[in-house]
Scaffold this active site. Structure first.
Site, PDB file in Angstrom:
ATOM      1  N   TYR A  45       0.841  -1.066  -0.141  1.00 24.87           N
ATOM      2  CA  TYR A  45       0.159   0.127   0.086  1.00 24.87           C
ATOM      3  C   TYR A  45       0.996   1.279   0.199  1.00 24.87           C
ATOM      4  CZ  TYR A  45      -2.662   3.628   2.357  1.00 24.87           C
ATOM      5  OH  TYR A  45      -3.329   4.978   2.734  1.00 24.87           O
TER       6      TYR A  45
ATOM      7  N   LYS B  10       1.463   4.195  -3.052  1.00 26.58           N
ATOM      8  CA  LYS B  10       1.041   5.402  -2.697  1.00 26.58           C
ATOM      9  C   LYS B  10       2.249   6.356  -3.206  1.00 26.58           C
ATOM     10  CE  LYS B  10      -2.288   6.788  -1.457  1.00 26.58           C
ATOM     11  NZ  LYS B  10      -3.675   7.419  -1.790  1.00 26.58           N
TER      12      LYS B  10
HETATM   13  N1  LIG Z   1      -7.855   5.896   6.430  1.00 30.09           N
HETATM   14  C1  LIG Z   1      -6.335   6.295   6.940  1.00 30.09           C
HETATM   15  O1  LIG Z   1      -6.234   6.165   8.117  1.00 30.09           O
HETATM   16  C2  LIG Z   1      -5.843   6.933   6.053  1.00 30.09           C
HETATM   17  C3  LIG Z   1      -4.417   7.483   6.105  1.00 30.09           C
HETATM   18  C4  LIG Z   1      -3.451   8.055   5.548  1.00 30.09           C
HETATM   19  C5  LIG Z   1      -3.838   8.238   4.124  1.00 30.09           C
HETATM   20  N2  LIG Z   1      -5.015   7.785   3.672  1.00 30.09           N
HETATM   21  C6  LIG Z   1      -5.442   8.071   2.240  1.00 30.09           C
HETATM   22  O2  LIG Z   1      -6.702   8.646   2.332  1.00 30.09           O
HETATM   23  C7  LIG Z   1      -7.440   8.271   1.171  1.00 30.09           C
HETATM   24  C8  LIG Z   1      -8.920   7.757   1.776  1.00 30.09           C
HETATM   25  O3  LIG Z   1      -8.815   6.710   2.511  1.00 30.09           O
HETATM   26  P1  LIG Z   1     -10.001   5.912   3.179  1.00 30.09           P
HETATM   27  O4  LIG Z   1      -9.624   5.471   4.454  1.00 30.09           O
HETATM   28  O5  LIG Z   1     -11.049   6.861   3.159  1.00 30.09           O
HETATM   29  O6  LIG Z   1     -10.157   4.853   2.078  1.00 30.09           O
HETATM   30  P2  LIG Z   1     -11.277   3.650   2.100  1.00 30.09           P
HETATM   31  O7  LIG Z   1     -12.251   4.063   2.769  1.00 30.09           O
HETATM   32  O8  LIG Z   1     -10.828   2.569   1.753  1.00 30.09           O
HETATM   33  O9  LIG Z   1     -11.995   4.376   0.632  1.00 30.09           O
HETATM   34  C9  LIG Z   1     -11.419   4.077  -0.615  1.00 30.09           C
HETATM   35  C10 LIG Z   1     -12.035   4.735  -1.658  1.00 30.09           C
HETATM   36  O10 LIG Z   1     -11.372   4.633  -2.928  1.00 30.09           O
HETATM   37  C11 LIG Z   1     -12.343   3.937  -3.872  1.00 30.09           C
HETATM   38  N3  LIG Z   1     -11.760   3.236  -5.044  1.00 30.09           N
HETATM   39  C12 LIG Z   1     -10.889   2.094  -4.753  1.00 30.09           C
HETATM   40  N4  LIG Z   1     -10.493   1.735  -5.935  1.00 30.09           N
HETATM   41  C13 LIG Z   1     -11.040   2.575  -6.971  1.00 30.09           C
HETATM   42  C14 LIG Z   1     -11.253   2.631  -8.429  1.00 30.09           C
HETATM   43  N5  LIG Z   1     -10.482   1.819  -9.145  1.00 30.09           N
HETATM   44  N6  LIG Z   1     -11.908   3.555  -9.021  1.00 30.09           N
HETATM   45  C15 LIG Z   1     -12.557   4.466  -8.179  1.00 30.09           C
HETATM   46  N7  LIG Z   1     -12.695   4.352  -6.732  1.00 30.09           N
HETATM   47  C16 LIG Z   1     -11.970   3.433  -6.252  1.00 30.09           C
HETATM   48  C17 LIG Z   1     -13.219   2.938  -3.160  1.00 30.09           C
HETATM   49  O11 LIG Z   1     -14.660   2.701  -3.978  1.00 30.09           O
HETATM   50  P3  LIG Z   1     -15.275   1.328  -3.643  1.00 30.09           P
HETATM   51  O12 LIG Z   1     -16.262   1.695  -2.541  1.00 30.09           O
HETATM   52  O13 LIG Z   1     -15.830   1.276  -4.851  1.00 30.09           O
HETATM   53  O14 LIG Z   1     -14.392   0.319  -2.945  1.00 30.09           O
HETATM   54  C18 LIG Z   1     -13.683   3.784  -1.810  1.00 30.09           C
HETATM   55  O15 LIG Z   1     -14.492   4.890  -2.219  1.00 30.09           O
HETATM   56  C19 LIG Z   1      -6.602   7.199   0.705  1.00 30.09           C
HETATM   57  O16 LIG Z   1      -5.967   7.773  -0.674  1.00 30.09           O
HETATM   58  C20 LIG Z   1      -5.634   6.896   1.566  1.00 30.09           C
HETATM   59  O17 LIG Z   1      -4.608   6.560   0.782  1.00 30.09           O
HETATM   60  C21 LIG Z   1      -5.933   7.068   4.760  1.00 30.09           C
END
Ligand SMILES: NC(=O)c1ccc[n+]([C@@H]2O[C@H](COP(=O)([O-])OP(=O)(O)OC[C@H]3O[C@@H](n4cnc5c(N)ncnc54)[C@H](OP(=O)(O)O)[C@@H]3O)[C@@H](O)[C@H]2O)c1
Length: 495
Positions: free
Chosen positions: A241, A245
């Protein structure tokens, strides 16, 4: 940089058309809700959602985004007009960032290209041990496709990429908000060539197909997962992951041209702290896996040094920082700003604070078993090295389990249920170690000077200004964990 207040941020989004990916996920929903709440006169919010057709994309948005509790405040404020308001502003588009033009039909691309002012890429595959091909498709090629699409947008003012602070790897010391250079890796003597990685995957898949047996799909899945970890570790990252990224950021840096780009790198995103729904969250990751394990009393010991820092940042603060950064760098030709949305430098939270908050919560609100009996809250023991923890797990669980396995074979499966149950729990804990281990002993500290500079431009005079607070120094972590985050995890994740 001119000063920024709430009125300027709110005003910025007036009449704008914004394309957002990842809205069905945790962070994406918080952003969509916030824009709609603070600026009802936003022109359109286009949401790229995976779905077979327009109807299924709309259904997903209605159910998984707008229909969630997070939108209750907005629903209340708009009363009967809510559906109409959302219907006017939010457009669900069936698409996929792994495809060129985001999987959209040409006429739609042309229409959007004339309308979009801002692109926010939140979508990612966040599974640490995802298949390498899938991670490359979403976290790397997804960025490329969005970038190519962005270049067709005649009035684009901002491209925001949500990344992660962990792209910098597991290094100790102060980690700066610097962009990733082409070819840069974390292991000396290696050069990270994205095209070569894509070729490697293609070749590996061809070979797997050539040698495919009965269980071709399963074999391919396993091989792709292993390849991801192997390549990540080869270049110095701990999992697929964060590695992909990092490649996504690198590619964006190479392809951006003179587009104004902001890269937001949050650390561990935790539940909403203030608005619209304190404690709200989605998806079980890192520290929440621990809270749930403790709540269910599945964990009596774990890894970690309680005096160490756990870098966390509430989801609403990340979104506030994103909105302020978009305003600050809008239309800044050629700009590439990198921000750490982190807390370890300004207001570090420790594992001890989290653990104490958990103990306090469960002593005051003891869990109740299936038959109504009170389950006493046990103290957890923390191992300060992975090696000691593994030895403990081997002697206490794995060895007795192997003996039980033998006895079970001799007694024709009499203890199968017991063995399977123990094995399941053992695997669960060892999986946690894999996922959580690198975080438990992380010795880095994220420098957030760029974000601090942005904060210093923010005027915080009115209650409205407070709506855009992204300063973790305003958080009392003990109270936040105790009153907001842990109850939130139990309410929204342990339903
Ligand atoms: N959560 C954390 O603690 C954290 C920390 C640091 C950075 N981040 C970053 O923040 C961002 C959001 O994280 P999150 O926790 O909200 O992630 P999440 O809940 O896993 O959501 C991921 C999203 O990406 C969509 N997605 C995945 N593959 C896709 C594709 N091929 N085309 C279009 N949409 C797609 C998913 O859609 P589906 O519903 O269709 O699967 C979902 O809406 C990410 O970029 C992550 O790297 C998160």
């Amino acid at each position: 940089m001119e000063s920024i207040d709430a009125a300027r941020i709110i005003g910025y989004f007036k009449g704008k058309s914004i394309l957002i990916t990842g809205s069905t996920g945790f962070l994406g929903k918080i952003l969509v809700e916030k824009i709609l709440r603070v600026q009802p006169d936003v022109n359109k919010i286009y949401l790229i959602v995976r779905g077979t057709d327009a109807l299924s994309a709309k259904q997903r948005v209605d159910q998984e985004v707008i229909g969630t509790e997070l939108f209750n405040l907005l629903r209340e404020r708009n009363g009967k007009r809510f559906q109409e308001f959302v219907g006017e502003k939010v457009v669900a588009l069936a698409g996929d960032i792994i495809s060129e033009n985001l999987g959209l039909e040409d006429p739609m691309v042309e229409e959007l290209a004339k309308d979009i002012d801002i692109i926010v890429n939140i979508a990612a595959t966040t599974n640490f041990y995802e298949r390498y091909d899938v991670s490359l498709d979403v976290n790397v090629m997804g960025v490329k496709h969005l970038c190519q699409f962005a270049k067709q947008c005649s009035k684009l003012k901002m491209f925001m990429q949500v990344s992660t602070a962990y792209v910098s790897g597991d290094r100790a010391g102060l980690i700066r908000e610097t962009p990733i250079k082409p070819g840069e890796s974390l292991r000396e003597g290696t050069y990270l060539d994205i095209d070569a990685e894509l070729r490697l995957v293609r070749e590996a898949k061809k070979e797997l197909l050539f040698n495919a047996g009965d269980d071709a799909k399963k074999t391919e899945r396993k091989a792709m997962k292993e390849l991801g970890i192997q390549r990540a570790r080869h270049f110095g990252w701990s999992n697929t992951y964060v590695f992909t990224k990092a490649m996504g950021e690198m590619l964006l840096g190479q392809l951006r041209g003179d587009m104004p780009v902001v890269i937001m790198r949050p650390s561990i995103i935790t539940s909403v702290q203030a608005e619209p729904l304190p404690g709200w969250m989605l998806g079980t990751r890192t520290i929440d896996t621990l809270i749930i394990g403790y709540a269910k009393q599945n964990l009596s010991c774990f890894l970690g040094d309680l005096s160490m820092v756990v870098d966390v940042i509430p989801g609403d603060m990340v979104v506030n920082a994103m909105m302020a950064a978009m305003v600050a760098h809008s239309e800044e030709k050629g700009a590439q700003a990198v921000y750490h949305a982190t807390s370890s430098l300004g207001n570090p939270a420790t594992y001890a604070m989290l653990y104490e908050a958990g103990r306090r919560h469960f002593y005051q609100n003891p869990r109740v078993g299936k038959n109504g009996e009170v389950i006493p809250t046990k103290e957890m023991y923390f191992f300060t090295t992975i090696a000691r923890f593994r030895l403990f797990m081997f002697l206490t669980y794995k060895l007795p389990m192997e003996i039980l396995h033998l006895v079970n074979l001799l007694l024709c499966g009499r203890f199968s249920d017991l063995y399977n149950d123990m094995n399941r729990k053992y695997k669960y804990v060892m999986h946690l170690v894999d996922v959580y281990g690198p975080f438990a002993f992380f010795q880095g500290c994220y420098d957030d000077m760029n974000l601090e500079r942005l904060r210093s431009k923010m005027t915080m005079k009115t209650p409205e200004d407070q709506m855009f607070n992204f300063d973790p120094r305003t958080i009392n972590w003990e109270e936040y964990f105790y009153r907001i985050h842990i109850p939130g995890v139990l309410k929204y994740l342990c339903k």
